[in-house]
Design a protein around this motif. Structure first.
Motif, PDB file in Angstrom:
ATOM      1  N   LYS A  34       2.272  35.318 -29.428  1.00  0.00           N
ATOM      2  CA  LYS A  34       3.063  34.782 -28.324  1.00  0.00           C
ATOM      3  C   LYS A  34       4.540  35.125 -28.509  1.00  0.00           C
ATOM      4  O   LYS A  34       5.018  35.327 -29.628  1.00  0.00           O
ATOM      5  N   ARG A  36       8.510  34.004 -26.618  1.00  0.00           N
ATOM      6  CA  ARG A  36       9.218  33.209 -25.612  1.00  0.00           C
ATOM      7  C   ARG A  36      10.715  33.441 -25.769  1.00  0.00           C
ATOM      8  O   ARG A  36      11.220  33.706 -26.867  1.00  0.00           O
ATOM      9  N   LYS A  46       7.843  33.650 -20.978  1.00  0.00           N
ATOM     10  CA  LYS A  46       6.825  33.649 -22.032  1.00  0.00           C
ATOM     11  C   LYS A  46       5.840  34.794 -21.852  1.00  0.00           C
ATOM     12  O   LYS A  46       5.658  35.308 -20.749  1.00  0.00           O
ATOM     13  N   SER A  48       1.918  36.373 -23.901  1.00  0.00           N
ATOM     14  CA  SER A  48       0.919  36.167 -24.960  1.00  0.00           C
ATOM     15  C   SER A  48      -0.134  37.258 -24.885  1.00  0.00           C
ATOM     16  O   SER A  48      -0.358  37.858 -23.825  1.00  0.00           O
ATOM     17  N   LEU A  83       7.395  39.510 -20.962  1.00  0.00           N
ATOM     18  CA  LEU A  83       7.925  38.152 -20.812  1.00  0.00           C
ATOM     19  C   LEU A  83       8.046  37.810 -19.325  1.00  0.00           C
ATOM     20  O   LEU A  83       8.688  38.523 -18.558  1.00  0.00           O
ATOM     21  N   GLU A  86       8.375  31.062 -16.015  1.00  0.00           N
ATOM     22  CA  GLU A  86       7.506  29.943 -15.677  1.00  0.00           C
ATOM     23  C   GLU A  86       7.527  29.689 -14.177  1.00  0.00           C
ATOM     24  O   GLU A  86       6.548  29.230 -13.599  1.00  0.00           O
TER      25      GLU A  86
END
Length: 414
Positions: A34, A36, A46, A48, A83, A86
């Motif tokens: 991951k 962030r 973020k 992953s 990345l 959100e």
């Protein structure tokens, strides 16, 4: 003992790759990697990806493929370029040269509730040791000047960024160029009614007066709206030796252009009703701008055939902001008809509009200055990122070749 390491070091320059390696896992263990980061506006981004360790318990992102997640396949810098915000339709904001891009990279046990096994911090600096940063507020110029270490003389570049940003200018200064960055739009872009070349000529003159700058001339680096202004500068203002045009327009887009108190180019207007909405909530605006080749718009076309310096045209095939490939092709044909050979062109079929320096978080959509809704920028992520890496080297080589001195004299390092 389980180890998560970044090679060759955890602190690096923004445009440098790092190798992410995990050791000490169980043979064939599945883990989640991951990353962030928080941008300058405090927004969290973020990424992953799922990896399987080899028989010795190691994961090496330079070698091993991601099985699923934010990207799939072997992508050594995938955790950084994937990345994502959100909140939908947000652009990663990185504008200040003195603030590093900080990324937390971690490894977790498999599963949504998996325990974190290790974490490292990757500090990605924009400004190298010895590079000076000087805010410029002289006459009509509002910008920032970056100068590499060493005696010079160095080639000089005017960076016409869309909004206030030091990222591209600073990274280029690290390579041995004196760079002045000037934004096309200020903090009140909707108040702008017209553009004046005189301001940018003033910036050119300012660059040429710098004690470490070569006397011959300057380069201009541009993208989007800056593209047509850069071309007009080269066509009407002396002293410009090399121009990089990235996903721009061949006519004066949206605003009329003036020089010495006279209008020299009319504007291409927008028809927002031609925007194509998509399920994501963002729209495709590729065809909202008027056709510069239409008879009524001929007065907007930049006379690129008058440019005496060298031209590097760069167009993306999946640019959803406007038809940059069509504009490039038309200008190339026009130059050929006039017997000109002072140009070269680069085409990235699967790249989108927002070509940034390497490893910048890929942005599929965000809000646009000219529309009341978010827009799609285009680009297949992997191909877009590869284009950015390739283009960054091409830009440096182009300016080294066509400006008058050797930037290798710089010794800027992290």
């Amino acid at each position: 003992m389980m180890r998560l390491q970044l090679w060759p070091r955890a602190r690096c320059l923004f445009d440098e790759p790092v190798q992410v390696k995990v050791a000490g896992l169980r043979s064939n263990q599945v883990v989640t990697m991951k990353a962030r980061s928080t941008d300058e506006r405090g927004r969290l981004f973020k990424s992953s990806a799922i990896y399987r360790a080899d028989e010795t318990g190691e994961v090496d992102l330079n070698r091993d493929p991601s099985l699923s997640g934010s990207y799939i396949g072997v992508e050594p810098m995938g955790l950084l370029w994937s990345l994502s915000p959100e909140i939908l339709h947000k652009l990663f904001t990185k504008t200040k040269a003195l603030i590093p891009h900080v990324v937390k990279i971690s490894v977790y046990e498999e599963g949504e509730e998996g325990q974190m096994l290790a974490e490292v911090t990757n500090e990605r600096f924009l400004i190298a040791d010895g590079v000076s940063r000087v805010p410029v507020s002289e006459g009509n110029i509002r910008g920032v000047l970056f100068t590499p270490p060493g005696e010079g003389p160095f080639p000089a570049v005017l960076d016409l960024c869309t909004f206030v940003s030091e990222t591209r200018a600073c990274l280029l200064a690290n390579k041995g160029f004196v760079v002045l960055t000037v934004a096309m739009f200020n903090d009140k872009p909707r108040d702008i009614k017209e553009f004046h070349l005189d301001l940018y000529q003033e910036a050119i003159d300012y660059l040429l007066k710098q004690p470490k700058v070569s006397f011959k001339g300057v380069g201009v680096l541009s993208r989007s709206k800056g593209g047509d202004v850069a071309l007009a500068l080269a066509a009407f203002v002396p002293g410009i030796e090399a121009i990089v045009w990235i996903n721009g327009c061949s006519g004066s887009s949206v605003y009329p252009l003036f020089y010495k108190k006279h209008q020299i180019l009319s504007q291409l207007s927008l028809d927002i009703s031609k925007a194509i909405p998509t399920e994501s909530g963002a729209s495709i605006i590729k065809h909202v701008i008027e056709d510069p080749l239409a008879e009524k718009n001929k007065g907007s076309l930049v006379p690129v055939q008058k440019v005496k310096g060298r031209l590097l045209f760069v167009a993306s095939g999946d640019d959803l902001n406007w038809d940059s490939k069509g504009y490039m092709d038309e200008m190339v044909e026009r130059l050929k008809r006039h017997g000109k050979n002072n140009f070269e062109s680069v085409y990235y079929p699967l790249a989108g509009h927002l070509l940034e320096p390497p490893y910048y978080p890929f942005c599929p959509s965000s809000f646009h200055i000219m529309t009341p809704f978010p827009v799609l920028w285009g680009g297949e992520p992997k191909a877009h990122i590869a284009a950015e890496v390739d283009l960054w080297e091409k830009i440096q080589e182009f300016f080294k070749t066509h400006l008058s001195c050797d930037p290798a004299k710089s010794t800027a390092n992290l």
